[in-house]
Design a protein around this motif. Structure first.
Motif, PDB file in Angstrom:
ATOM      1  N   ASN A  68      91.668   6.300 -49.156  1.00 30.12           N
ATOM      2  CA  ASN A  68      92.454   5.337 -48.777  1.00 30.12           C
ATOM      3  C   ASN A  68      93.974   5.120 -49.308  1.00 30.12           C
ATOM      4  N   SER A  69      94.014   5.607 -50.607  1.00 27.43           N
ATOM      5  CA  SER A  69      95.549   5.615 -50.992  1.00 27.43           C
ATOM      6  C   SER A  69      96.370   6.626 -50.652  1.00 27.43           C
ATOM      7  N   CYS A  70      95.598   7.745 -50.504  1.00 27.18           N
ATOM      8  CA  CYS A  70      96.294   9.044 -49.653  1.00 27.18           C
ATOM      9  C   CYS A  70      96.784   8.593 -48.515  1.00 27.18           C
ATOM     10  N   CYS A  71      96.058   7.878 -47.703  1.00 24.12           N
ATOM     11  CA  CYS A  71      96.304   7.606 -46.144  1.00 24.12           C
ATOM     12  C   CYS A  71      97.344   6.713 -46.045  1.00 24.12           C
ATOM     13  N   LYS A  72      97.495   5.523 -47.148  1.00 20.32           N
ATOM     14  CA  LYS A  72      98.596   4.512 -47.300  1.00 20.32           C
ATOM     15  C   LYS A  72      99.852   5.444 -47.549  1.00 20.32           C
ATOM     16  N   GLU A  73      99.752   6.306 -48.669  1.00 17.27           N
ATOM     17  CA  GLU A  73     100.890   6.902 -49.110  1.00 17.27           C
ATOM     18  C   GLU A  73     101.557   7.845 -48.087  1.00 17.27           C
ATOM     19  N   SER A  74     100.703   8.487 -47.190  1.00 18.25           N
ATOM     20  CA  SER A  74     100.983   9.601 -46.223  1.00 18.25           C
ATOM     21  C   SER A  74     101.515   9.094 -44.864  1.00 18.25           C
ATOM     22  N   GLY A  75     101.002   8.002 -44.416  1.00 22.08           N
ATOM     23  CA  GLY A  75     101.295   7.435 -43.156  1.00 22.08           C
ATOM     24  C   GLY A  75     100.767   8.590 -41.982  1.00 22.08           C
ATOM     25  N   PHE A  76     101.808   8.884 -41.097  1.00 23.21           N
ATOM     26  CA  PHE A  76     101.641   9.426 -39.976  1.00 23.21           C
ATOM     27  C   PHE A  76     100.945  11.013 -40.416  1.00 23.21           C
ATOM     28  N   PHE A  77     101.239  11.618 -41.447  1.00 18.29           N
ATOM     29  CA  PHE A  77     100.796  12.874 -41.853  1.00 18.29           C
ATOM     30  C   PHE A  77      99.539  12.914 -42.716  1.00 18.29           C
ATOM     31  N   MET A  78      98.787  11.892 -42.664  1.00 21.46           N
ATOM     32  CA  MET A  78      97.739  11.905 -43.458  1.00 21.46           C
ATOM     33  C   MET A  78      96.718  12.909 -42.897  1.00 21.46           C
ATOM     34  N   VAL A  79      96.528  13.174 -41.810  1.00 15.27           N
ATOM     35  CA  VAL A  79      95.702  14.083 -41.426  1.00 15.27           C
ATOM     36  C   VAL A  79      95.756  15.681 -42.094  1.00 15.27           C
ATOM     37  N   PHE A  80      97.129  15.894 -42.112  1.00 14.17           N
ATOM     38  CA  PHE A  80      97.444  16.975 -43.003  1.00 14.17           C
ATOM     39  C   PHE A  80      97.369  16.999 -44.514  1.00 14.17           C
ATOM     40  N   LYS A  81      97.763  15.826 -44.926  1.00 13.96           N
ATOM     41  CA  LYS A  81      98.219  15.567 -46.564  1.00 13.96           C
ATOM     42  C   LYS A  81      96.803  15.057 -47.128  1.00 13.96           C
ATOM     43  N   CYS A  82      95.737  14.576 -46.520  1.00 11.77           N
ATOM     44  CA  CYS A  82      94.746  13.920 -47.299  1.00 11.77           C
ATOM     45  C   CYS A  82      93.182  14.820 -46.977  1.00 11.77           C
ATOM     46  N   GLU A 120      91.094  15.004 -50.212  1.00 10.94           N
ATOM     47  CA  GLU A 120      90.363  13.695 -50.351  1.00 10.94           C
ATOM     48  C   GLU A 120      89.361  13.242 -49.275  1.00 10.94           C
ATOM     49  N   ASN A 121      89.422  13.797 -48.234  1.00 12.93           N
ATOM     50  CA  ASN A 121      88.681  13.449 -46.811  1.00 12.93           C
ATOM     51  C   ASN A 121      87.440  14.372 -47.059  1.00 12.93           C
ATOM     52  N   SER A 122      87.783  15.589 -47.675  1.00 14.06           N
ATOM     53  CA  SER A 122      86.582  16.532 -47.748  1.00 14.06           C
ATOM     54  C   SER A 122      85.602  16.038 -48.815  1.00 14.06           C
ATOM     55  N   ALA A 123      86.475  15.544 -49.924  1.00 17.11           N
ATOM     56  CA  ALA A 123      85.534  15.148 -51.011  1.00 17.11           C
ATOM     57  C   ALA A 123      84.635  13.860 -50.737  1.00 17.11           C
ATOM     58  N   LEU A 124      85.326  12.881 -49.872  1.00 20.05           N
ATOM     59  CA  LEU A 124      84.444  11.647 -49.491  1.00 20.05           C
ATOM     60  C   LEU A 124      83.376  12.124 -48.676  1.00 20.05           C
ATOM     61  N   LYS A 125      83.659  12.966 -47.415  1.00 18.54           N
ATOM     62  CA  LYS A 125      82.624  13.391 -46.611  1.00 18.54           C
ATOM     63  C   LYS A 125      81.434  13.944 -47.599  1.00 18.54           C
ATOM     64  N   GLU A 126      81.732  14.968 -48.521  1.00 17.52           N
ATOM     65  CA  GLU A 126      80.739  15.641 -49.186  1.00 17.52           C
ATOM     66  C   GLU A 126      79.766  14.693 -50.020  1.00 17.52           C
ATOM     67  N   CYS A 127      80.494  13.444 -50.682  1.00 20.77           N
ATOM     68  CA  CYS A 127      79.971  12.569 -51.305  1.00 20.77           C
ATOM     69  C   CYS A 127      78.875  11.839 -50.467  1.00 20.77           C
ATOM     70  N   LEU A 128      79.378  11.414 -49.301  1.00 22.71           N
ATOM     71  CA  LEU A 128      78.677  10.499 -48.465  1.00 22.71           C
ATOM     72  C   LEU A 128      77.215  11.313 -47.870  1.00 22.71           C
ATOM     73  N   THR A 129      77.732  12.563 -47.743  1.00 18.14           N
ATOM     74  CA  THR A 129      76.789  13.372 -46.857  1.00 18.14           C
ATOM     75  C   THR A 129      75.669  13.755 -47.773  1.00 18.14           C
ATOM     76  N   LEU A 130      75.746  13.760 -49.222  1.00 19.35           N
ATOM     77  CA  LEU A 130      75.069  14.007 -50.295  1.00 19.35           C
ATOM     78  C   LEU A 130      73.839  12.934 -50.266  1.00 19.35           C
ATOM     79  N   HIS A 131      74.416  11.656 -49.906  1.00 16.09           N
ATOM     80  CA  HIS A 131      73.571  10.504 -50.142  1.00 16.09           C
ATOM     81  C   HIS A 131      72.664  10.386 -48.704  1.00 16.09           C
ATOM     82  N   TYR A 132      73.375  10.547 -47.686  1.00  8.76           N
ATOM     83  CA  TYR A 132      72.874  10.627 -46.305  1.00  8.76           C
ATOM     84  C   TYR A 132      71.515  11.648 -46.001  1.00  8.76           C
ATOM     85  N   LYS A 133      71.522  12.802 -46.642  1.00 11.05           N
ATOM     86  CA  LYS A 133      70.463  13.674 -46.619  1.00 11.05           C
ATOM     87  C   LYS A 133      69.541  13.552 -47.650  1.00 11.05           C
ATOM     88  N   ASP A 134      69.824  12.740 -48.675  1.00 10.52           N
ATOM     89  CA  ASP A 134      68.619  12.486 -49.653  1.00 10.52           C
ATOM     90  C   ASP A 134      67.582  11.494 -49.229  1.00 10.52           C
TER      91      ASP A 134
END
Length: 107
Positions: free
Chosen positions: A40-54, A57-71
């Motif tokens: 969320n912080s990265c997205c706020k700071e990056s604005g329009f470029f969040m897709v590239f800049k974050c 952070e997006n990968s780390a978040l997806k990995e954490c969530l997926t770890l729980h979803y598959k448990d």
């Protein structure tokens, strides 16, 4: 009051496939709060470029969530929480979100 055996509860399709996974998503977000905040912080700071800049952070978040979803243990924990809430609602008629709110001290 005698505790009900949550193993004996039959769940409907919508409970198993929609409501319990929704609870899992909510709890997983809590357990991955640091990664949610970083993204969320990265997205706020990056604005329009969040897709590239974050991406990191997006990968780390997806990995954490997926770890729980598959448990399977996490699914079981959320299922038991859901069943306890369901039984409490059937007993009291009060939804959990209303039970957790503080009652006013004066009317």
């Amino acid at each position: 009051m005698e505790a009900a055996n949550t193993e004996e509860i039959n769940l409907r399709h919508v409970e198993k496939d929609v409501l319990i996974p929704k609870l899992m998503r909510e709890k997983a977000k809590e357990r991955c709060a640091d990664k949610v905040e970083a993204f969320n912080s990265c997205c706020k700071e990056s604005g329009f470029f969040m897709v590239f800049k974050c991406r990191e952070e997006n990968s780390a978040l997806k990995e954490c969530l997926t770890l729980h979803y598959k448990d399977p243990a996490f699914f079981e924990e959320c299922k038991q929480d859901y069943i306890r809430e369901k039984l409490e609602f059937e007993r009291t008629g009060v939804p959990s979100k209303n039970r957790k709110q503080k009652l006013p001290t004066s009317m």
